[in-house]
Every structure is written in structure tokens, then in C-alpha cells.
Design a protein around this motif. Structure first.
Motif, mmCIF file in Angstrom:
data_model
loop_
_atom_site.group_PDB
_atom_site.id
_atom_site.type_symbol
_atom_site.label_atom_id
_atom_site.label_comp_id
_atom_site.label_asym_id
_atom_site.label_seq_id
_atom_site.Cartn_x
_atom_site.Cartn_y
_atom_site.Cartn_z
ATOM 1 N N HIS A 149 10.427 -0.198 -9.362
ATOM 2 C CA HIS A 149 9.098 -0.653 -8.958
ATOM 3 C C HIS A 149 8.175 0.569 -8.882
ATOM 4 C CE1 HIS A 149 11.207 -4.322 -7.647
ATOM 5 N NE2 HIS A 149 12.086 -3.491 -7.123
ATOM 6 N N VAL A 150 6.931 0.400 -9.320
ATOM 7 C CA VAL A 150 5.971 1.503 -9.321
ATOM 8 C C VAL A 150 4.766 1.120 -8.471
ATOM 9 C CG1 VAL A 150 4.596 3.070 -10.725
ATOM 10 C CG2 VAL A 150 6.705 2.132 -11.641
ATOM 11 N N PHE A 151 4.338 2.066 -7.623
ATOM 12 C CA PHE A 151 3.209 1.821 -6.726
ATOM 13 C C PHE A 151 2.159 2.913 -6.898
ATOM 14 C CE2 PHE A 151 6.987 0.017 -4.851
ATOM 15 C CZ PHE A 151 6.584 -1.245 -4.455
ATOM 16 N N GLU A 152 0.897 2.522 -6.802
ATOM 17 C CA GLU A 152 -0.203 3.481 -6.835
ATOM 18 C C GLU A 152 -0.651 3.761 -5.415
ATOM 19 O OE1 GLU A 152 -4.860 3.765 -8.258
ATOM 20 O OE2 GLU A 152 -3.504 2.424 -9.354
ATOM 21 N N GLY A 153 -0.591 5.020 -5.022
ATOM 22 C CA GLY A 153 -1.024 5.362 -3.679
ATOM 23 C C GLY A 153 -0.714 6.801 -3.324
ATOM 24 N N ASP A 154 -1.185 7.211 -2.166
ATOM 25 C CA ASP A 154 -1.035 8.577 -1.679
ATOM 26 C C ASP A 154 0.288 8.705 -0.923
ATOM 27 O OD1 ASP A 154 -1.392 11.155 -0.843
ATOM 28 O OD2 ASP A 154 -3.058 10.732 0.504
ATOM 29 N N LEU A 155 1.278 9.281 -1.590
ATOM 30 C CA LEU A 155 2.612 9.488 -1.021
ATOM 31 C C LEU A 155 3.182 8.189 -0.468
ATOM 32 C CD1 LEU A 155 2.073 13.001 0.631
ATOM 33 C CD2 LEU A 155 2.970 12.466 -1.627
ATOM 34 N N TYR A 156 3.443 8.124 0.845
ATOM 35 C CA TYR A 156 4.166 6.978 1.405
ATOM 36 C C TYR A 156 3.296 5.744 1.623
ATOM 37 C CZ TYR A 156 7.415 10.744 2.831
ATOM 38 O OH TYR A 156 8.261 11.821 2.853
ATOM 39 N N LYS A 157 1.973 5.892 1.515
ATOM 40 C CA LYS A 157 1.072 4.836 1.984
ATOM 41 C C LYS A 157 1.243 3.504 1.268
ATOM 42 C CE LYS A 157 -2.490 7.961 3.754
ATOM 43 N NZ LYS A 157 -3.892 8.429 3.640
ATOM 44 N N SER A 158 1.654 3.535 0.003
ATOM 45 C CA SER A 158 1.755 2.275 -0.743
ATOM 46 C C SER A 158 3.171 1.701 -0.767
ATOM 47 C CB SER A 158 1.260 2.480 -2.180
ATOM 48 O OG SER A 158 2.082 3.420 -2.855
ATOM 49 N N LEU A 159 4.111 2.383 -0.145
ATOM 50 C CA LEU A 159 5.493 1.892 -0.141
ATOM 51 C C LEU A 159 5.644 0.691 0.796
ATOM 52 C CD1 LEU A 159 7.554 5.218 0.034
ATOM 53 C CD2 LEU A 159 7.552 3.577 -1.863
ATOM 54 N N PRO A 160 6.541 -0.234 0.477
ATOM 55 C CA PRO A 160 6.817 -1.352 1.389
ATOM 56 C C PRO A 160 7.321 -0.824 2.739
ATOM 57 C CG PRO A 160 7.789 -1.757 -0.779
ATOM 58 C CD PRO A 160 7.333 -0.336 -0.778
ATOM 59 N N HIS A 161 6.755 -1.317 3.819
ATOM 60 C CA HIS A 161 7.155 -0.853 5.151
ATOM 61 C C HIS A 161 8.616 -1.173 5.449
ATOM 62 C CE1 HIS A 161 3.209 0.513 6.521
ATOM 63 N NE2 HIS A 161 2.681 -0.561 5.941
ATOM 64 N N SER A 162 9.160 -2.150 4.744
ATOM 65 C CA SER A 162 10.562 -2.523 4.955
ATOM 66 C C SER A 162 11.521 -1.395 4.586
ATOM 67 C CB SER A 162 10.908 -3.771 4.146
ATOM 68 O OG SER A 162 10.701 -3.535 2.757
ATOM 69 N N LEU A 163 11.035 -0.390 3.838
ATOM 70 C CA LEU A 163 11.888 0.728 3.440
ATOM 71 C C LEU A 163 12.052 1.765 4.550
ATOM 72 C CD1 LEU A 163 10.706 1.472 -0.225
ATOM 73 C CD2 LEU A 163 12.719 0.190 0.511
ATOM 74 N N LYS A 164 11.210 1.706 5.567
ATOM 75 C CA LYS A 164 11.267 2.714 6.622
ATOM 76 C C LYS A 164 12.649 2.746 7.274
ATOM 77 C CE LYS A 164 6.468 3.426 8.007
ATOM 78 N NZ LYS A 164 5.497 3.420 9.125
ATOM 79 N N GLY A 165 13.222 3.945 7.299
ATOM 80 C CA GLY A 165 14.540 4.125 7.898
ATOM 81 C C GLY A 165 15.699 3.734 7.010
ATOM 82 N N HIS A 166 15.406 3.392 5.732
ATOM 83 C CA HIS A 166 16.470 2.906 4.851
ATOM 84 C C HIS A 166 16.596 3.680 3.533
ATOM 85 C CE1 HIS A 166 17.211 -0.575 7.408
ATOM 86 N NE2 HIS A 166 15.890 -0.759 7.471
ATOM 87 N N VAL A 167 15.767 4.673 3.314
ATOM 88 C CA VAL A 167 15.791 5.406 2.043
ATOM 89 C C VAL A 167 16.936 6.418 2.038
ATOM 90 C CG1 VAL A 167 14.518 6.949 0.506
ATOM 91 C CG2 VAL A 167 13.301 5.134 1.748
ATOM 92 N N ASN A 168 17.812 6.299 1.056
ATOM 93 C CA ASN A 168 18.950 7.214 0.957
ATOM 94 C C ASN A 168 18.587 8.528 0.282
ATOM 95 O OD1 ASN A 168 20.254 4.171 0.188
ATOM 96 N ND2 ASN A 168 21.148 5.257 1.932
#
Length: 268
Positions: A149-168
Motif C-alpha cells: 500500500h502506498v500513501f502520500e504524506g509527511d512521514l507517519y501522518k498518512s499511515l493507518p493509526h491501526s499500525l501504531k505499536g505493531h510495526v516490525n
């Protein structure tokens, strides 16, 4: 990356075109002309490509792709061209990864780092991000083939919040050239690649610092942040990572002149 030519070219014409590149300052003119021949659809197309290259356009932009970690990566004009040394970043990430990991590729450019890691592991949940819409469009074509999946945004700002605490695995080949040093870059980079993908601020560490500051919010316990940096900046990057609470180490490959700083979330 080189494939079978779409047409036959006589030796005289090939030599003439090779000389055109050599006279324009292309050190590896013979190799480049073979690659251009393999990518051109017609002799007329080839001559146009040779002229674009002779005028100084980076080879990757002329043919629209590059080879990275054995993969063919599409590269549009105005998108950062992945470097050979960045393969070391992928190698370091691979040693810390396993199939099925959640991987985030910040400042993804063409998407090369993330998809190279996906290809090496066989199966990952890949999220690629860039602030530049031109890069996002290019990465979309590359990353989609790997289910990413590709997102346009400034670093973390466009990432799904559901990923918080789960990125390996969090990989970030961020801009790290000091603003004042951009004028000393090779002409191809300085004139044709986006400054946004090169300029790391006054000392080259601005984006690294921002990535490290928020890494703990996104990394899973035992997750890792990896960034490419210069050998000269490695100590400062190390301090930035350590100051952000990450267990930090530095990896170096002299042959590739590649330096990677690794920060781990050691909390379990």
C-alpha cells in the motif's frame, strides 16, 4: 535488467552512438548503449534516448527504470534514483525480519527498499509513504505488484493509526545531505533529482530526527528502525536514536561505502 533488443543494429551505427555518449562524458558508454538498445522499441526511439542521455539526463530516467537488489524498479523523472549502496540497508533489514512482518518504508521514493525487502522475505505487510505525489505515483506501480500500500504524506501522518505499536520493521532512506552540500553533489543528482529527496537540513539530520522521535509510537516490541546515513554522520545519528529511547547500533559496508544505523524497541 538488460533484455533482448527489439531490433537489430549494425556495428557501424552502434559504434557511432557509443561515440556520441563517450564524447558527452559517459564513462561507461559501451555498457550504456547496450542497455539503451535493449530498452528502445525502434531505431528512432534509440537515437532519441541516446540524445537525452548525451544531454545529461540520468540513464535511469532515459530508460524509465533501474536495477535494485536484482529487481527491475520503475523510476519516473523527478523521482529519487535508488543507489547501489542502499542495498545494504535492505540487507540489514532482512537479517532482522521474518515472513509476515509489518514493514513501513518512509520516504519511499520509487518504493525500491520496501519491495526489495518484500521480495527477499516472500511475504510481508508493506506500507510505503512519501510526501512527493510524483514519487507516490511511481511507487504505486512498483509496490502494487507485491501487494503493498502506498500513501502520500509527511512521514507517519498518512499511515493507518491501526499500525501504531505493531510495526516490525521501519526502514527510512530519508534525505541526509546537508543543505550547504547539495551544490557539491554530482551534476545528475543536483540538476535532475528532486531537492526534497536530497536535502536533510542544515546538518543533514533534520528528517532522521523526526523519524526517530516518533518511532516508539509505531514500533512493535522487538521492532526495528533502520536508516541509511553517511559515515561522517553516523555518530550523530546514533545519538539521535539513543536519545529517542532506542537500543542502537551501527552497521558499515566499506565496499559499498554504506552506513546504516539501527534502533530497536527492546521493550517486551
Amino acid at each position: 535488467m538488460e533484455k533482448k533488443a527489439n531490433f537489430l543494429l549494425d556495428n557501424k551505427t552502434e559504434k557511432c552512438l557509443t561515440n556520441r555518449l563517450r564524447s558527452a562524458g559517459c564513462v561507461f558508454a559501451e555498457d550504456e548503449i547496450r542497455l539503451l538498445i535493449s530498452e528502445a522499441k525502434t531505431p528512432e526511439d534509440l537515437k532519441k534516448m541516446v540524445e537525452m542521455r548525451a544531454d545529461g539526463l540520468p540513464l535511469e530516467y532515459v530508460i524509465g527504470c533501474t536495477k535494485f537488489c536484482g529487481l527491475r524498479i520503475e523510476v519516473d523523472r523527478g523521482v529519487f534514483v535508488p543507489r547501489k549502496r542502499t542495498e545494504f540497508l535492505v540487507q540489514q533489514a532482512e537479517t532482522l525480519s521474518r515472513s509476515g512482518d509489518i514493514v513501513v518504508d518512509l520516504c519511499c521514493g520509487s518504493g525500491a527498499v520496501g519491495i526489495a525487502l518484500a521480495a527477499a522475505l516472500g511475504q510481508v505487510e508493506l506500507y510505503s509513504v512519501d510526501i512527493d505525489p510524483v514519487a507516490v505515483h511511481c511507487a504505486g506501480r512498483n509496490v502494487t505488484d507485491f501487494g503493498g500500500h502506498v500513501f502520500e504524506g509527511d512521514l507517519y501522518k498518512s499511515l493507518p493509526h491501526s499500525l501504531k505499536g505493531h510495526v516490525n520493521i521501519l526502514v527510512a532512506n530519508v534525505p541526509y545531505v546537508p543543505t550547504w552540500a547539495i551544490q557539491f553533489l554530482p551534476q545528475e543528482a543536483r540538476l535532475h533529482e528532486p531537492k526534497l529527496a536530497l536535502d536533510g537540513g542544515e546538518n543533514g539530520l533534520d528528517i532522521q530526527r523526526r523519524v526517530a522521535d516518533e518511532a516508539f509510537l509505531w514500533l512493535a516490541p522487538g521492532g526495528h528502525l533502520l536508516v541509511e546515513t553517511s559515515e561522517m554522520q553516523a555518530h550523530q545519528t546514533f545519538e539521535i536514536f539513543a536519545g529517542a529511547g532506542l537500543t542502537t547500533s551501527v552497521a558499515r559496508d566499506e565496499e559499498l561505502d554504506a552506513t546504516v544505523v539501527i534502533g530497536s524497541n527492546s521493550g517486551f
